[in-house]
Design a protein around this motif. Sequence first.
Motif, PDB file in Angstrom:
ATOM      1  N   VAL A 156      -7.364  -6.589  -6.085  1.00 31.67           N
ATOM      2  CA  VAL A 156      -5.854  -7.007  -5.832  1.00 31.67           C
ATOM      3  C   VAL A 156      -5.639  -7.199  -4.336  1.00 31.67           C
ATOM      4  N   GLU A 157      -4.891  -8.232  -3.977  1.00 33.40           N
ATOM      5  CA  GLU A 157      -4.451  -8.545  -2.707  1.00 33.40           C
ATOM      6  C   GLU A 157      -2.818  -8.458  -2.699  1.00 33.40           C
ATOM      7  N   HIS A 158      -2.399  -7.863  -1.606  1.00 37.56           N
ATOM      8  CA  HIS A 158      -0.639  -8.051  -1.615  1.00 37.56           C
ATOM      9  C   HIS A 158      -0.325  -8.318  -0.092  1.00 37.56           C
ATOM     10  N   ASP A 159       0.962  -8.523   0.056  1.00 37.04           N
ATOM     11  CA  ASP A 159       1.489  -8.762   1.259  1.00 37.04           C
ATOM     12  C   ASP A 159       1.500  -7.343   2.307  1.00 37.04           C
ATOM     13  N   GLN A 160       1.635  -7.729   3.396  1.00 42.36           N
ATOM     14  CA  GLN A 160       1.895  -6.419   4.143  1.00 42.36           C
ATOM     15  C   GLN A 160       3.240  -5.983   4.414  1.00 42.36           C
ATOM     16  N   SER A 161       4.093  -6.253   3.649  1.00 44.14           N
ATOM     17  CA  SER A 161       5.163  -5.740   3.804  1.00 44.14           C
ATOM     18  C   SER A 161       5.608  -4.160   3.654  1.00 44.14           C
ATOM     19  N   LYS A 162       6.489  -3.661   4.219  1.00 46.21           N
ATOM     20  CA  LYS A 162       6.579  -2.271   4.165  1.00 46.21           C
ATOM     21  C   LYS A 162       6.570  -1.354   2.959  1.00 46.21           C
ATOM     22  N   ASN A 163       7.420  -2.305   1.971  1.00 54.84           N
ATOM     23  CA  ASN A 163       7.801  -1.879   0.695  1.00 54.84           C
ATOM     24  C   ASN A 163       6.543  -1.856  -0.132  1.00 54.84           C
ATOM     25  N   LEU A 164       5.329  -2.509   0.248  1.00 59.58           N
ATOM     26  CA  LEU A 164       4.172  -2.590  -0.523  1.00 59.58           C
ATOM     27  C   LEU A 164       3.224  -1.531  -0.014  1.00 59.58           C
ATOM     28  N   ARG A 165       3.390  -0.747   0.781  1.00 61.51           N
ATOM     29  CA  ARG A 165       2.666   0.198   1.392  1.00 61.51           C
ATOM     30  C   ARG A 165       2.617   1.323   0.478  1.00 61.51           C
ATOM     31  N   THR A 166       3.670   1.611  -0.221  1.00 58.74           N
ATOM     32  CA  THR A 166       3.534   2.614  -1.302  1.00 58.74           C
ATOM     33  C   THR A 166       2.713   2.342  -2.381  1.00 58.74           C
ATOM     34  N   TYR A 167       2.964   0.790  -2.718  1.00 57.64           N
ATOM     35  CA  TYR A 167       2.150   0.427  -3.862  1.00 57.64           C
ATOM     36  C   TYR A 167       0.553   0.582  -3.360  1.00 57.64           C
ATOM     37  N   HIS A 168       0.157   0.067  -2.395  1.00 54.72           N
ATOM     38  CA  HIS A 168      -1.006  -0.047  -1.821  1.00 54.72           C
ATOM     39  C   HIS A 168      -1.699   1.544  -1.836  1.00 54.72           C
ATOM     40  N   THR A 169      -0.918   2.601  -1.633  1.00 58.77           N
ATOM     41  CA  THR A 169      -1.457   3.869  -1.699  1.00 58.77           C
ATOM     42  C   THR A 169      -1.632   4.364  -2.899  1.00 58.77           C
ATOM     43  N   LEU A 170      -0.698   3.866  -3.809  1.00 60.76           N
ATOM     44  CA  LEU A 170      -0.983   4.248  -5.337  1.00 60.76           C
ATOM     45  C   LEU A 170      -2.065   3.546  -5.815  1.00 60.76           C
ATOM     46  N   LEU A 171      -2.203   2.366  -5.660  1.00 58.38           N
ATOM     47  CA  LEU A 171      -3.520   1.613  -6.133  1.00 58.38           C
ATOM     48  C   LEU A 171      -4.795   1.987  -5.686  1.00 58.38           C
ATOM     49  N   GLU A 172      -4.773   2.634  -4.459  1.00 52.96           N
ATOM     50  CA  GLU A 172      -6.082   3.252  -3.790  1.00 52.96           C
ATOM     51  C   GLU A 172      -6.481   4.601  -4.556  1.00 52.96           C
ATOM     52  N   ARG A 173      -5.104   5.239  -5.003  1.00 52.13           N
ATOM     53  CA  ARG A 173      -5.159   6.578  -5.913  1.00 52.13           C
ATOM     54  C   ARG A 173      -6.082   6.381  -7.089  1.00 52.13           C
ATOM     55  N   TYR A 174      -5.607   5.177  -7.775  1.00 49.27           N
ATOM     56  CA  TYR A 174      -5.772   4.900  -9.064  1.00 49.27           C
ATOM     57  C   TYR A 174      -7.358   4.550  -9.259  1.00 49.27           C
ATOM     58  N   ILE A 175      -7.790   3.508  -8.032  1.00 49.53           N
ATOM     59  CA  ILE A 175      -9.196   3.090  -8.103  1.00 49.53           C
ATOM     60  C   ILE A 175      -9.796   4.359  -7.783  1.00 49.53           C
ATOM     61  N   ASN A 176      -9.758   5.361  -7.058  1.00 48.05           N
ATOM     62  CA  ASN A 176     -10.586   6.633  -6.816  1.00 48.05           C
ATOM     63  C   ASN A 176     -10.607   7.667  -8.037  1.00 48.05           C
ATOM     64  N   HIS A 177      -9.659   7.399  -8.871  1.00 47.81           N
ATOM     65  CA  HIS A 177      -9.769   8.175 -10.058  1.00 47.81           C
ATOM     66  C   HIS A 177     -10.575   7.997 -11.205  1.00 47.81           C
ATOM     67  N   ASP A 178     -11.819   8.649 -11.076  1.00 47.68           N
ATOM     68  CA  ASP A 178     -12.882   8.144 -11.864  1.00 47.68           C
ATOM     69  C   ASP A 178     -13.316   9.109 -13.240  1.00 47.68           C
ATOM     70  N   ASP A 179     -12.265   9.884 -13.561  1.00 46.69           N
ATOM     71  CA  ASP A 179     -12.360  10.677 -15.049  1.00 46.69           C
ATOM     72  C   ASP A 179     -12.056   9.654 -16.028  1.00 46.69           C
ATOM     73  N   GLU A 180     -12.845   9.781 -17.044  1.00 44.02           N
ATOM     74  CA  GLU A 180     -12.627   8.985 -18.311  1.00 44.02           C
ATOM     75  C   GLU A 180     -11.608   9.617 -19.275  1.00 44.02           C
ATOM     76  N   ILE A 181     -10.579   8.784 -19.325  1.00 47.75           N
ATOM     77  CA  ILE A 181      -9.434   8.980 -20.084  1.00 47.75           C
ATOM     78  C   ILE A 181      -8.572   7.816 -20.504  1.00 47.75           C
ATOM     79  N   GLU A 182      -7.882   7.784 -21.605  1.00 53.21           N
ATOM     80  CA  GLU A 182      -7.188   6.790 -22.075  1.00 53.21           C
ATOM     81  C   GLU A 182      -5.843   7.169 -22.614  1.00 53.21           C
ATOM     82  N   PHE A 183      -4.652   6.252 -22.242  1.00 55.26           N
ATOM     83  CA  PHE A 183      -3.608   6.808 -22.812  1.00 55.26           C
ATOM     84  C   PHE A 183      -2.806   5.568 -23.410  1.00 55.26           C
TER      85      PHE A 183
END
Length: 348
Positions: free
Chosen positions: A221-248
Amino acid sequence: MECFRIDESGYTGFDLMNSDQPFQGAAAIAISNEHAEYLIKKHFPTLQADELKYRSLARRPKNHPRLLGLLGDILANYKSVTYVCDKRFLLLLMFLDYAVEPFYYERGLNFYEYGQNYSLASLLYFVGPTVLGKDAFYELEAAFQVAMKEKTPKALNELVRSAQKTKWHELPEALGPLAGYRAPECLSAIATPGVSTDAAFIVLQALISRMEVMTEGPYRVEHDQSKNLRTYHTLLERYINHDDEIEFRQSEIASIRFPLKLVSVSQVDSKTSPAVQLADVMIGAAVEMARSLSGRRTGPLDPEAVLALYADNQLIHMLPSLDFEEQRRFRQGTQAAEVIDYFSQFHD
């Protein structure tokens, strides 16, 4: 590796009652910068601006057919998903998640079964101000936002007092836990560290559920450098680093499985990324469409014409509806409770 470009609109942090920006959303499109540049030149051959911006282009009526043409090209030929939510409706859903559901959970009742939380939130959205008292109801919404953010005894007490100021006996199913019982399990849920009314988590969860379906292998994923998207960026990184196997399962058309196929997220200057500029156009048009269709403000483009461009699986919306039978069918089997419980473990 396939790359989705993302842009957002309407982000106001924890404040979901911002009257100037009642809708929040984001769009993702899988397109190369070369293809994006070709589309921009095709539909706007005389464009002089440094970058394509929906808001600037939509101001000129002569650009409206070109914008519709561009959106039609994108939606017909490239993988994409757009998410739009009514922020006040989302706030009411969160109110039910934290200020109501724990009360029923303690008594062995599944508050989320058949999507009844969506039906109750819709009922509150449309009739809450009339039935519960307009000023008191809006005061309750504001107090809930503050309590979720500050988590202090003072803020929690003010929330209970605000609930008691409403005509809560008219709808005790929703307001009784706070106003009638001062339910400690609800106050404890609101005071949980890391949870707030910030909707970025929900927006990204919706986008990821579709991106994961649209891709066969790893993607980025790529996104703009805007201030608002910093929160999205942090969350995306957290999602990527989540390696437990689970489905909802989240709805009839949405589910999410971990670990994700998403492997990286990066920030770019939108002026150098025609693909990110197209994401800006997509979400800008979608939010304006939602404003127009809700009767809040007539947008520059014909909202029905914009809506007609989308396939059913290209547009996700979180909007109130009084069609309770449809809500029941669409949300049957949802694991909303499990999602909230699971991710609350991973707060900062």
